[in-house]
Motif scaffolding. Structure first.
Motif, PDB file in Angstrom:
ATOM      1  N   LYS A 162      17.306  42.317  -6.431  1.00  0.00           N
ATOM      2  CA  LYS A 162      16.545  43.504  -6.064  1.00  0.00           C
ATOM      3  C   LYS A 162      16.393  43.554  -4.545  1.00  0.00           C
ATOM      4  CE  LYS A 162      12.710  44.396  -8.299  1.00  0.00           C
ATOM      5  NZ  LYS A 162      11.265  44.384  -8.694  1.00  0.00           N
ATOM      6  N   ILE A 163      16.762  44.689  -3.935  1.00  0.00           N
ATOM      7  CA  ILE A 163      16.628  44.829  -2.487  1.00  0.00           C
ATOM      8  C   ILE A 163      15.678  45.962  -2.092  1.00  0.00           C
ATOM      9  CG2 ILE A 163      18.817  43.723  -1.904  1.00  0.00           C
ATOM     10  CD1 ILE A 163      20.078  46.489  -1.636  1.00  0.00           C
ATOM     11  N   ILE A 164      15.472  46.928  -2.973  1.00  0.00           N
ATOM     12  CA  ILE A 164      14.542  48.030  -2.711  1.00  0.00           C
ATOM     13  C   ILE A 164      13.860  48.413  -4.016  1.00  0.00           C
ATOM     14  CG2 ILE A 164      14.283  50.436  -1.933  1.00  0.00           C
ATOM     15  CD1 ILE A 164      16.833  50.050  -0.262  1.00  0.00           C
ATOM     16  N   GLN A 165      12.552  48.645  -3.937  1.00  0.00           N
ATOM     17  CA  GLN A 165      11.785  49.122  -5.090  1.00  0.00           C
ATOM     18  C   GLN A 165      11.016  50.370  -4.666  1.00  0.00           C
ATOM     19  OE1 GLN A 165      11.585  47.921  -8.351  1.00  0.00           O
ATOM     20  NE2 GLN A 165      10.349  49.745  -8.776  1.00  0.00           N
ATOM     21  N   ILE A 166      11.071  51.404  -5.483  1.00  0.00           N
ATOM     22  CA  ILE A 166      10.391  52.661  -5.164  1.00  0.00           C
ATOM     23  C   ILE A 166       9.567  53.116  -6.358  1.00  0.00           C
ATOM     24  CG2 ILE A 166      10.671  55.063  -4.404  1.00  0.00           C
ATOM     25  CD1 ILE A 166      13.458  54.239  -3.374  1.00  0.00           C
ATOM     26  N   ASP A 167       8.287  53.377  -6.104  1.00  0.00           N
ATOM     27  CA  ASP A 167       7.410  53.992  -7.106  1.00  0.00           C
ATOM     28  C   ASP A 167       7.158  55.421  -6.645  1.00  0.00           C
ATOM     29  OD1 ASP A 167       7.155  51.575  -8.534  1.00  0.00           O
ATOM     30  OD2 ASP A 167       5.574  50.918  -7.177  1.00  0.00           O
ATOM     31  N   LYS A 208       0.983  66.085 -18.974  1.00  0.00           N
ATOM     32  CA  LYS A 208       1.432  67.477 -18.970  1.00  0.00           C
ATOM     33  C   LYS A 208       1.888  67.956 -17.593  1.00  0.00           C
ATOM     34  CE  LYS A 208      -1.217  69.144 -22.951  1.00  0.00           C
ATOM     35  NZ  LYS A 208      -2.215  70.126 -23.422  1.00  0.00           N
ATOM     36  N   TYR A 209       1.311  67.376 -16.525  1.00  0.00           N
ATOM     37  CA  TYR A 209       1.571  67.909 -15.192  1.00  0.00           C
ATOM     38  C   TYR A 209       2.168  66.913 -14.207  1.00  0.00           C
ATOM     39  CZ  TYR A 209      -0.979  72.088 -16.569  1.00  0.00           C
ATOM     40  OH  TYR A 209      -1.364  73.242 -17.195  1.00  0.00           O
ATOM     41  N   PHE A 210       2.069  65.629 -14.490  1.00  0.00           N
ATOM     42  CA  PHE A 210       2.535  64.621 -13.541  1.00  0.00           C
ATOM     43  C   PHE A 210       3.476  63.630 -14.212  1.00  0.00           C
ATOM     44  CE2 PHE A 210      -1.652  65.976 -12.008  1.00  0.00           C
ATOM     45  CZ  PHE A 210      -1.314  66.390 -10.722  1.00  0.00           C
ATOM     46  N   ALA A 211       4.409  63.133 -13.407  1.00  0.00           N
ATOM     47  CA  ALA A 211       5.382  62.169 -13.910  1.00  0.00           C
ATOM     48  C   ALA A 211       5.549  61.043 -12.900  1.00  0.00           C
ATOM     49  CB  ALA A 211       6.734  62.847 -14.148  1.00  0.00           C
ATOM     50  N   LYS A 212       5.435  59.815 -13.384  1.00  0.00           N
ATOM     51  CA  LYS A 212       5.646  58.651 -12.537  1.00  0.00           C
ATOM     52  C   LYS A 212       7.006  58.066 -12.866  1.00  0.00           C
ATOM     53  CE  LYS A 212       3.074  54.700 -10.708  1.00  0.00           C
ATOM     54  NZ  LYS A 212       1.902  53.818 -10.907  1.00  0.00           N
ATOM     55  N   ARG A 213       7.776  57.801 -11.810  1.00  0.00           N
ATOM     56  CA  ARG A 213       9.152  57.319 -11.971  1.00  0.00           C
ATOM     57  C   ARG A 213       9.369  56.118 -11.060  1.00  0.00           C
ATOM     58  NH1 ARG A 213      14.434  59.358 -12.863  1.00  0.00           N
ATOM     59  NH2 ARG A 213      13.755  61.464 -13.385  1.00  0.00           N
ATOM     60  N   ASP A 214      10.132  55.145 -11.549  1.00  0.00           N
ATOM     61  CA  ASP A 214      10.485  53.969 -10.760  1.00  0.00           C
ATOM     62  C   ASP A 214      11.971  53.987 -10.421  1.00  0.00           C
ATOM     63  OD1 ASP A 214       7.930  53.075 -10.992  1.00  0.00           O
ATOM     64  OD2 ASP A 214       8.367  51.408 -12.343  1.00  0.00           O
ATOM     65  N   TYR A 215      12.287  53.438  -9.249  1.00  0.00           N
ATOM     66  CA  TYR A 215      13.682  53.218  -8.844  1.00  0.00           C
ATOM     67  C   TYR A 215      13.817  51.777  -8.369  1.00  0.00           C
ATOM     68  CZ  TYR A 215      13.780  58.359  -8.314  1.00  0.00           C
ATOM     69  OH  TYR A 215      13.676  59.714  -8.517  1.00  0.00           O
ATOM     70  N   THR A 216      14.938  51.160  -8.712  1.00  0.00           N
ATOM     71  CA  THR A 216      15.256  49.816  -8.232  1.00  0.00           C
ATOM     72  C   THR A 216      16.674  49.811  -7.702  1.00  0.00           C
ATOM     73  OG1 THR A 216      13.805  48.829  -9.908  1.00  0.00           O
ATOM     74  CG2 THR A 216      15.387  47.362  -8.829  1.00  0.00           C
ATOM     75  N   PHE A 217      16.855  49.304  -6.467  1.00  0.00           N
ATOM     76  CA  PHE A 217      18.185  49.137  -5.888  1.00  0.00           C
ATOM     77  C   PHE A 217      18.557  47.659  -6.014  1.00  0.00           C
ATOM     78  CE2 PHE A 217      17.176  53.183  -4.436  1.00  0.00           C
ATOM     79  CZ  PHE A 217      18.056  53.729  -3.509  1.00  0.00           C
TER      80      PHE A 217
END
Length: 244
Positions: free
Chosen positions: A101-106, A85-94
Protein backbone atom coordinates in the motif's frame (compact mmCIF):
# COMPACT_ATOMS: atom_id res chain seq x y z
CA UNK A 1 -19.28 -4.88 -0.46
CA UNK A 2 -17.87 -5.09 -3.99
CA UNK A 3 -14.19 -4.21 -4.40
CA UNK A 4 -13.16 -3.04 -7.84
CA UNK A 5 -9.58 -2.75 -9.03
CA UNK A 6 -7.80 -1.46 -12.10
CA UNK A 7 -4.14 -1.10 -13.07
CA UNK A 8 -2.52 2.06 -14.37
CA UNK A 9 0.98 2.91 -15.54
CA UNK A 10 2.07 6.37 -14.37
CA UNK A 11 2.67 8.31 -17.58
CA UNK A 12 5.27 11.01 -18.11
CA UNK A 13 2.76 13.88 -18.21
CA UNK A 14 1.25 12.69 -14.91
CA UNK A 15 4.54 13.25 -13.07
CA UNK A 16 6.10 16.45 -11.73
CA UNK A 17 9.71 17.71 -11.84
CA UNK A 18 10.72 15.06 -9.29
CA UNK A 19 9.46 12.25 -11.53
CA UNK A 20 6.74 11.37 -9.01
CA UNK A 21 2.99 11.32 -9.59
CA UNK A 22 1.71 14.89 -9.20
CA UNK A 23 -0.39 15.45 -6.11
CA UNK A 24 -3.47 16.62 -8.10
CA UNK A 25 -3.17 13.58 -10.35
CA UNK A 26 -3.69 11.30 -7.36
CA UNK A 27 -7.24 12.62 -7.35
CA UNK A 28 -7.48 12.32 -11.14
CA UNK A 29 -6.65 8.61 -10.84
CA UNK A 30 -9.21 8.09 -8.08
CA UNK A 31 -11.89 9.55 -10.35
CA UNK A 32 -10.66 7.35 -13.20
CA UNK A 33 -10.96 4.32 -10.93
CA UNK A 34 -14.44 5.15 -9.67
CA UNK A 35 -15.66 5.98 -13.18
CA UNK A 36 -14.39 2.64 -14.52
CA UNK A 37 -16.07 0.94 -11.57
CA UNK A 38 -19.41 2.64 -12.24
CA UNK A 39 -19.23 1.61 -15.90
CA UNK A 40 -18.45 -1.99 -14.93
CA UNK A 41 -21.51 -1.94 -12.64
CA UNK A 42 -23.67 -0.34 -15.39
CA UNK A 43 -24.34 2.84 -13.38
CA UNK A 44 -21.80 5.07 -15.14
CA UNK A 45 -22.02 8.77 -16.04
CA UNK A 46 -24.46 8.20 -18.92
CA UNK A 47 -26.78 6.36 -16.53
CA UNK A 48 -26.79 9.07 -13.85
CA UNK A 49 -26.76 11.98 -16.31
CA UNK A 50 -29.87 10.55 -18.00
CA UNK A 51 -31.61 11.10 -14.65
CA UNK A 52 -30.21 14.62 -14.43
CA UNK A 53 -27.79 13.56 -11.69
CA UNK A 54 -24.04 13.46 -11.19
CA UNK A 55 -21.69 12.49 -8.38
CA UNK A 56 -19.91 15.29 -6.52
CA UNK A 57 -16.99 15.00 -4.10
CA UNK A 58 -17.45 16.61 -0.71
CA UNK A 59 -14.12 15.69 0.86
CA UNK A 60 -10.96 13.61 0.42
CA UNK A 61 -8.54 12.58 3.16
CA UNK A 62 -5.34 11.31 1.52
CA UNK A 63 -2.59 9.43 3.35
CA UNK A 64 0.59 9.14 1.27
CA UNK A 65 3.27 6.60 2.17
CA UNK A 66 5.05 7.41 -1.06
CA UNK A 67 4.11 8.77 -4.47
CA UNK A 68 4.73 6.37 -7.36
CA UNK A 69 7.33 7.23 -9.99
CA UNK A 70 6.71 7.75 -13.71
CA UNK A 71 6.80 4.32 -15.36
CA UNK A 72 5.51 2.45 -12.31
CA UNK A 73 2.31 0.44 -12.62
CA UNK A 74 -0.07 0.83 -9.70
CA UNK A 75 -3.21 -1.07 -8.78
CA UNK A 76 -6.11 1.15 -7.72
CA UNK A 77 -8.72 -0.55 -5.55
CA UNK A 78 -11.98 1.12 -4.60
CA UNK A 79 -15.28 0.25 -3.00
CA UNK A 80 -18.41 1.92 -1.72
CA UNK A 81 -18.08 1.64 2.06
CA UNK A 82 -21.11 3.27 3.71
CA UNK A 83 -24.15 4.84 2.05
CA UNK A 84 -27.36 6.49 3.19
CA UNK A 85 -29.98 8.36 1.15
CA UNK A 86 -27.79 11.42 0.55
CA UNK A 87 -24.16 10.60 1.34
CA UNK A 88 -21.71 7.96 0.24
CA UNK A 89 -18.35 7.08 1.76
CA UNK A 90 -15.81 5.48 -0.56
CA UNK A 91 -12.29 4.16 -0.02
CA UNK A 92 -9.38 4.01 -2.47
CA UNK A 93 -6.12 2.11 -2.06
CA UNK A 94 -3.09 2.44 -4.35
CA UNK A 95 -0.80 -0.62 -4.39
CA UNK A 96 2.65 -0.81 -5.97
CA UNK A 97 3.95 -3.65 -8.12
CA UNK A 98 4.89 -5.62 -4.97
CA UNK A 99 1.35 -5.23 -3.61
CA UNK A 100 2.46 -2.72 -0.97
CA UNK A 101 0.00 0.00 0.00
CA UNK A 102 1.43 3.39 -1.01
CA UNK A 103 -1.64 5.68 -0.90
CA UNK A 104 -4.91 5.48 1.03
CA UNK A 105 -7.85 7.79 0.37
CA UNK A 106 -11.08 8.14 2.33
CA UNK A 107 -13.71 10.12 0.44
CA UNK A 108 -17.19 11.50 0.96
CA UNK A 109 -19.55 11.88 -2.00
CA UNK A 110 -23.08 13.12 -2.68
CA UNK A 111 -25.38 13.23 -5.69
CA UNK A 112 -26.00 16.53 -7.50
CA UNK A 113 -29.17 17.56 -9.32
CA UNK A 114 -27.45 19.05 -12.35
CA UNK A 115 -30.28 21.47 -13.21
CA UNK A 116 -31.09 22.73 -9.73
CA UNK A 117 -27.39 22.54 -8.68
CA UNK A 118 -28.53 21.07 -5.36
CA UNK A 119 -27.95 17.77 -3.60
CA UNK A 120 -30.31 14.95 -4.56
CA UNK A 121 -31.15 11.54 -3.17
CA UNK A 122 -28.94 8.69 -4.39
CA UNK A 123 -31.09 6.35 -6.54
CA UNK A 124 -31.68 2.90 -5.04
CA UNK A 125 -30.37 1.17 -8.17
CA UNK A 126 -27.05 2.99 -7.79
CA UNK A 127 -26.77 2.03 -4.12
CA UNK A 128 -27.55 -1.61 -4.91
CA UNK A 129 -24.85 -1.70 -7.59
CA UNK A 130 -22.09 -0.89 -5.10
CA UNK A 131 -23.38 -3.14 -2.30
CA UNK A 132 -22.17 -0.85 0.51
CA UNK A 133 -23.12 -1.02 4.16
CA UNK A 134 -26.42 0.83 4.52
CA UNK A 135 -26.35 3.22 7.48
CA UNK A 136 -28.59 5.95 8.86
CA UNK A 137 -25.66 8.32 9.36
CA UNK A 138 -22.45 8.27 7.33
CA UNK A 139 -19.56 9.24 9.66
CA UNK A 140 -17.93 12.55 8.78
CA UNK A 141 -14.25 12.83 7.95
CA UNK A 142 -12.02 15.03 10.10
CA UNK A 143 -12.00 18.71 9.15
CA UNK A 144 -8.94 20.08 7.31
CA UNK A 145 -6.47 22.34 9.07
CA UNK A 146 -8.21 25.73 9.20
CA UNK A 147 -7.12 29.35 9.37
CA UNK A 148 -7.30 30.83 12.85
CA UNK A 149 -9.38 34.01 13.13
CA UNK A 150 -6.28 36.21 13.44
CA UNK A 151 -4.28 34.54 10.68
CA UNK A 152 -3.63 36.38 7.44
CA UNK A 153 -2.54 34.59 4.28
CA UNK A 154 1.22 34.78 3.70
CA UNK A 155 0.97 33.67 0.06
CA UNK A 156 -1.81 34.45 -2.42
CA UNK A 157 -2.29 33.78 -6.12
CA UNK A 158 -5.19 34.20 -8.55
CA UNK A 159 -6.28 31.73 -11.25
CA UNK A 160 -8.83 32.05 -14.04
CA UNK A 161 -11.05 29.02 -14.65
CA UNK A 162 -10.50 27.64 -18.15
CA UNK A 163 -12.55 25.31 -20.33
CA UNK A 164 -10.08 22.48 -19.65
CA UNK A 165 -10.72 22.79 -15.88
CA UNK A 166 -14.39 21.81 -16.26
CA UNK A 167 -15.67 18.22 -16.00
CA UNK A 168 -18.87 16.55 -17.22
CA UNK A 169 -20.78 17.83 -14.17
CA UNK A 170 -20.23 21.34 -15.58
CA UNK A 171 -17.99 22.56 -12.77
CA UNK A 172 -14.28 22.54 -11.93
CA UNK A 173 -12.77 19.07 -11.62
CA UNK A 174 -11.90 18.34 -7.99
CA UNK A 175 -8.23 17.63 -8.80
CA UNK A 176 -7.81 21.23 -9.98
CA UNK A 177 -8.36 22.56 -6.47
CA UNK A 178 -5.22 20.73 -5.28
CA UNK A 179 -3.31 22.29 -8.17
CA UNK A 180 -4.47 25.75 -7.08
CA UNK A 181 -3.65 24.92 -3.46
CA UNK A 182 -0.06 23.71 -3.91
CA UNK A 183 1.09 25.79 -6.89
CA UNK A 184 1.73 29.06 -4.97
CA UNK A 185 4.20 27.24 -2.68
CA UNK A 186 6.67 27.32 -5.56
CA UNK A 187 9.34 25.09 -7.07
CA UNK A 188 11.88 25.11 -4.22
CA UNK A 189 9.35 24.13 -1.56
CA UNK A 190 7.64 21.45 -3.65
CA UNK A 191 10.97 19.79 -4.50
CA UNK A 192 12.21 19.98 -0.90
CA UNK A 193 9.07 18.65 0.81
CA UNK A 194 6.86 15.62 0.33
CA UNK A 195 3.12 15.58 1.17
CA UNK A 196 2.17 12.97 3.79
CA UNK A 197 -1.41 13.82 4.70
CA UNK A 198 -3.78 15.89 2.59
CA UNK A 199 -7.29 16.80 3.68
CA UNK A 200 -9.41 18.71 1.19
CA UNK A 201 -13.02 19.74 1.74
CA UNK A 202 -15.11 21.27 -1.03
CA UNK A 203 -17.51 24.01 0.06
CA UNK A 204 -18.80 25.62 -3.13
CA UNK A 205 -18.64 24.65 -6.79
CA UNK A 206 -16.60 26.81 -9.17
CA UNK A 207 -17.79 27.37 -12.72
CA UNK A 208 -16.28 28.27 -16.10
CA UNK A 209 -15.08 31.86 -16.38
CA UNK A 210 -14.75 32.48 -12.66
CA UNK A 211 -11.56 33.78 -11.03
CA UNK A 212 -10.37 32.14 -7.82
CA UNK A 213 -7.78 33.18 -5.25
CA UNK A 214 -5.56 30.66 -3.49
CA UNK A 215 -4.46 31.69 0.03
CA UNK A 216 -1.85 29.92 2.17
CA UNK A 217 -0.66 30.04 5.79
CA UNK A 218 2.43 27.98 6.63
CA UNK A 219 3.25 26.72 10.13
CA UNK A 220 6.39 24.57 10.14
CA UNK A 221 5.66 21.34 8.32
CA UNK A 222 1.98 22.17 7.90
CA UNK A 223 0.27 24.38 5.34
CA UNK A 224 -3.30 25.62 5.43
CA UNK A 225 -5.00 26.60 2.20
CA UNK A 226 -8.21 28.35 1.22
CA UNK A 227 -9.61 28.69 -2.30
CA UNK A 228 -11.93 31.70 -2.64
CA UNK A 229 -14.30 32.62 -5.46
CA UNK A 230 -15.09 36.24 -4.68
CA UNK A 231 -16.71 36.20 -1.24
CA UNK A 232 -17.46 32.45 -1.42
CA UNK A 233 -15.12 29.93 0.19
CA UNK A 234 -14.81 27.20 -2.45
CA UNK A 235 -12.48 24.78 -0.66
CA UNK A 236 -10.23 24.33 2.36
CA UNK A 237 -7.08 22.20 2.31
CA UNK A 238 -4.69 21.11 5.04
CA UNK A 239 -1.38 19.45 4.13
CA UNK A 240 1.25 17.91 6.39
CA UNK A 241 4.68 17.68 4.78
CA UNK A 242 7.97 15.89 5.43
CA UNK A 243 11.35 17.12 4.25
CA UNK A 244 13.00 15.06 1.51
Amino acid sequence: MRIYETKHEILDFEGDMSGKLMLPNILSLTIMGSTKQSLAYEVGPDYTHAMGLGWIVLQHEITIIRRPMVGETVTIQTHGKEFNKYFAKRDYTFLDENNNKIIQIDSMYAMLDMKKRKMAQIPDAVVQAYQPESVKRVPHLAKPLQFADEEVAEITCQYHVRFSDIDSNQHVNNAKYLDWAQDPLGRDFLLAYEPQLVNIKFEHEVLLGETVESKIVQNGDETKHQIWMGSELAAEVGIKWTEN
